[in-house]
Scaffold this active site. Structure first.
Site, PDB file in Angstrom:
ATOM      1  CB  SER A 255      -0.950  -0.074   1.196  1.00 25.96           C
ATOM      2  OG  SER A 255      -1.810   1.017   1.206  1.00 25.96           O
TER       3      SER A 255
ATOM      4  CG  ASP B 212      -2.876  -0.591  -2.187  1.00 26.37           C
ATOM      5  OD1 ASP B 212      -2.967   0.567  -1.755  1.00 26.37           O
ATOM      6  OD2 ASP B 212      -3.349  -1.574  -1.592  1.00 26.37           O
TER       7      ASP B 212
ATOM      8  CB  ALA C 253     -10.458  10.504   8.705  1.00 24.65           C
TER       9      ALA C 253
ATOM     10  NE  ARG D  58      -6.361   2.508  16.471  1.00 25.63           N
ATOM     11  CZ  ARG D  58      -5.520   2.462  15.443  1.00 25.63           C
ATOM     12  NH1 ARG D  58      -4.890   3.538  15.012  1.00 25.63           N
ATOM     13  NH2 ARG D  58      -5.269   1.315  14.850  1.00 25.63           N
TER      14      ARG D  58
ATOM     15  CB  THR E 216       0.277  -0.618  10.288  1.00 26.50           C
ATOM     16  OG1 THR E 216       0.261   0.774  10.613  1.00 26.50           O
ATOM     17  CG2 THR E 216      -1.083  -1.049   9.797  1.00 26.50           C
TER      18      THR E 216
HETATM   19  C1  16G Z   1      -4.232  -0.304   7.500  1.00 27.43           C
HETATM   20  C2  16G Z   1      -5.692  -0.426   7.151  1.00 27.43           C
HETATM   21  C3  16G Z   1      -6.391   0.914   7.242  1.00 27.43           C
HETATM   22  C4  16G Z   1      -6.164   1.550   8.585  1.00 27.43           C
HETATM   23  C5  16G Z   1      -4.691   1.600   8.924  1.00 27.43           C
HETATM   24  C6  16G Z   1      -4.506   2.003  10.367  1.00 27.43           C
HETATM   25  C7  16G Z   1      -6.640  -1.957   5.514  1.00 27.43           C
HETATM   26  C8  16G Z   1      -6.680  -2.379   4.099  1.00 27.43           C
HETATM   27  N1  16G Z   1      -5.833  -0.941   5.802  1.00 27.43           N
HETATM   28  O1  16G Z   1      -3.553   0.444   6.544  1.00 27.43           O
HETATM   29  O2  16G Z   1      -7.759   0.706   7.035  1.00 27.43           O
HETATM   30  O3  16G Z   1      -6.688   2.861   8.618  1.00 27.43           O
HETATM   31  O4  16G Z   1      -4.123   0.299   8.771  1.00 27.43           O
HETATM   32  O5  16G Z   1      -3.172   1.946  10.713  1.00 27.43           O
HETATM   33  O6  16G Z   1      -7.282  -2.524   6.378  1.00 27.43           O
HETATM   34  P1  16G Z   1      -2.688   2.048  12.221  1.00 27.43           P
HETATM   35  O7  16G Z   1      -3.328   0.916  12.978  1.00 27.43           O
HETATM   36  O8  16G Z   1      -1.219   1.967  12.142  1.00 27.43           O
HETATM   37  O9  16G Z   1      -3.167   3.368  12.732  1.00 27.43           O
HETATM   38 MG    MG Z   2      -3.706   1.140   0.225  1.00 34.96          MG
END
Ligand code: 16G
Ligand code: MG
Length: 558
Positions: A66, A289, A382, A511, A515
């Site tokens: 992504s 992506d 958002a 939170r 990722t």
């Molecule tokens: C990922 C998620 C996205 C979310 C982000 C939050 C998918 C395809 N993508 O990119 O929806 O907003 O994670 O990231 O599910 P964070 O947990 O690091 O804040």
């Molecule tokens: Mg993406």
């Protein structure tokens, strides 16, 4: 499984697992530095075969990371209806990715036993797509090795956007009812819906697209060809409409997601590098992506204005809701799903319009699941991920209204039903889709005769700030389901309440990221200064109470 043991073990030797890394199937599948992922790819090919045997239909795999930098990559499984992998299979994916090469066959056997998979169940085909990363094509072939170790077949869809891969899976599993299961079928479906909504006049002013040097950039001209040359129907070549889109950051020079793309624009709150941004024009930005999109423009004085996922959500939800009310389907429910990151002004705006709003945790799979609770659900984050989901029975009611011969007094009803039918066809119901959502925004602005400036003014965003805090172990923070409050450590929520309490109309939550190795802080208030003060106050408290490491976040007032 025993029958394939030798082949699977042979493949594992070609794609050996690296020591010392723990992989986790997170919100968006696996993500890592590309040089650490080959074995994971091979193993996900194997797992996809089991998933397909379990569901007895086709499943897909998408190779992408992504908006991450170009040296990263990732993979996610796509379920039969083109949706994200069902949550109870995520632990299987994590186990299969982490076991040693010697344990691989046994681990797969355990998954098969636990899921009561019939080994004799035939798999039709596993669909594989990949983005433009240098490592992606090679990974698609590692996945193929996994599928072939089970003597099953793949369909290599090639370099496609993530939403296109989701579309292909759904197209195949609905025998083309959702749309022809080819890339061409995807353009034809969108092109036809666009023509039906915008007519041959189409849209007179161009849109300027930041392609993030990713896969979306190369798909825009293809989509335009179908719209502008009337190639949106095999039977008729006369459905010509009009749309001009000029793509910058098209991958010919720049690096994927490098100072461009939706994530960069949202976080930096400024235009991407590689694009001349001029007052009076309309811009949008994709991620790498092409499953995220946001719009922006600059005012006369050069001030940058971002129209994020919340603004797109409102444009779509309000338009849909107005037509929806004409259909008089009293028992059918309509609602919007947002996350805690939705700007407070957007939620207030929707409430004032009489539109029901509910919250879901961050991540596409959560908002999608929540949206499925409505007959028609509009789900948006958002950050620009979002789409519209319509239940089959509601879809049939809409079509019935649009096709039925109605009395002249019901003309408005029939017209609204027709608009909604075409609008639903313009949306990729599987997952947020930058290409399709660009057409949705362009169409609604056109039908409503709105400029981007007028759209932006529907409400003023409350000033907000997002920060990251590094802590020893982010899993010590537990939140409520909707992520608006901290449950543990309890002292942290008490401290946040005190900080929020002294600022009028303020809101803040924290939170653990899904990722990245950090805790995310969000705050909003009536002025930017107050939002900043609050965000840094909360970040400092997270640091103190939840085991901060490195430098403590501090607000530097120039
Ligand atoms: C990922 C998620 C996205 C979310 C982000 C939050 C998918 C395809 N993508 O990119 O929806 O907003 O994670 O990231 O599910 P964070 O947990 O690091 O804040
Ligand atoms: Mg993406």
């Amino acid at each position: 499984m025993e029958k394939h043991r030798k082949k699977i073990e042979f493949g594992a030797r070609q794609h050996p697992k690296l020591e010392g890394i723990t992989y986790n199937y997170g919100t968006a599948g696996f993500r890592e530095k590309a040089d650490k992922l080959d074995a994971v790819m091979y193993r996900m090919g194997l797992l996809a075969v089991l998933r397909s045997k379990k569901t007895k239909v086709e499943v897909g795999l998408m190779v992408t990371a992504s908006h991450n930098p170009v040296e990263d990559n990732g993979v996610k499984l796509v379920d039969p209806m083109g949706l994200m992998l069902t949550e109870n299979w995520e632990p299987h994916a994590t186990h299969v990715a982490n076991c040693s090469d010697l344990e691989l066959v046994d681990t797969l056997q355990r998954v098969a036993a636990e899921e009561q998979i019939d080994a004799k169940q035939k798999v039709n085909v596993i669909i594989i797509g990949y983005d433009t990363r240098p490592s992606s094509k090679r990974f698609a072939s590692s996945i193929q090795d996994g599928v072939e170790a089970f003597d099953e077949q793949v369909f290599q869809a090639g370099c496609v956007t993530t939403p296109q891969l989701h579309y292909l899976v759904r197209g195949l599993n609905t025998q083309g009812v959702y749309g022809d299961a080819t890339e061409e079928g995807y353009y034809m479906k969108l092109g036809l819906a666009f023509w039906k909504l915008n007519g041959s006049q189409g849209i007179q002013t161009p849109v300027y697209v930041d392609g993030a040097n990713g896969v979306g950039a190369e798909k825009v001209p293809k989509l335009l060809k179908y719209i502008n040359e009337g190639k949106c129907s095999r039977a008729h070549f006369d459905k010509k409409s009009h749309l001009q889109a000029f793509v910058s950051n098209d991958g010919s020079q720049g690096i994927l997601n490098d100072r461009c793309g939706a994530d960069y624009v949202k976080i930096k709150q400024k235009p991407p590098v590689g694009m001349d941004v001029i007052h009076g024009k309309r811009y949008c930005t994709f991620d790498g992506d092409a499953d995220r999109i946001m719009y922006f423009y600059v005012e006369k004085d050069g001030a940058f204005k971002l129209l994020d996922g919340d603004k797109i959500c409102i444009l779509l939800a309000e338009f849909f809701f107005e037509h929806w009310q004409h259909l008089e389907l009293p028992r059918a429910t309509f609602g919007v799903v947002q996350t805690a990151y939705a700007n407070g002004s957007s939620t207030k705006y929707l409430n004032e319009k009489g539109i029901r709003v509910v919250l879901a945790p961050t991540g596409v799979k959560h908002i999608t699941k929540k949206a499925e609770e409505f007959d028609v659900g509009v789900a948006y984050e958002a950050n620009g991920h979002g789409n519209l989901i319509v239940k089959e029975k509601t879809w049939n009611s809409i079509i019935a209204c649009s096709r039925k011969r109605l009395r002249p007094t019901d003309r408005q009803k029939a017209r609204s039903a027709e608009v909604l039918e075409n609008l639903i066809n313009l949306v990729n119901q599987c997952v947020g889709d930058a290409l399709s959502n660009m057409l949705v925004v362009e169409t609604i602005l056109n039908l409503r005769k709105l400029t981007i400036e007028e759209w932006a003014k529907c409400y003023d965003d409350l000033p907000n700030r997002q920060l990251k805090v590094k802590v020893r172990d982010r899993s010590v923070i537990k939140t409520t389901w909707d992520e608006t409050k901290v449950i543990e450590p309890a002292a942290l929520q008490r401290a946040i309440d005190v900080l929020v309490g002294v600022i009028p109309c303020a809101r803040s939550f924290v939170r653990p990221s899904g990722t990245e190795d950090c805790v995310r802080v969000y705050s909003e208030a009536e002025t930017q200064e107050l939002a900043d003060t609050l965000a840094y106050g909360v970040a400092g408290t997270v640091y103190d109470i939840a085991g901060g490491v490195g430098e403590k976040p501090q607000l530097h007032i120039p």
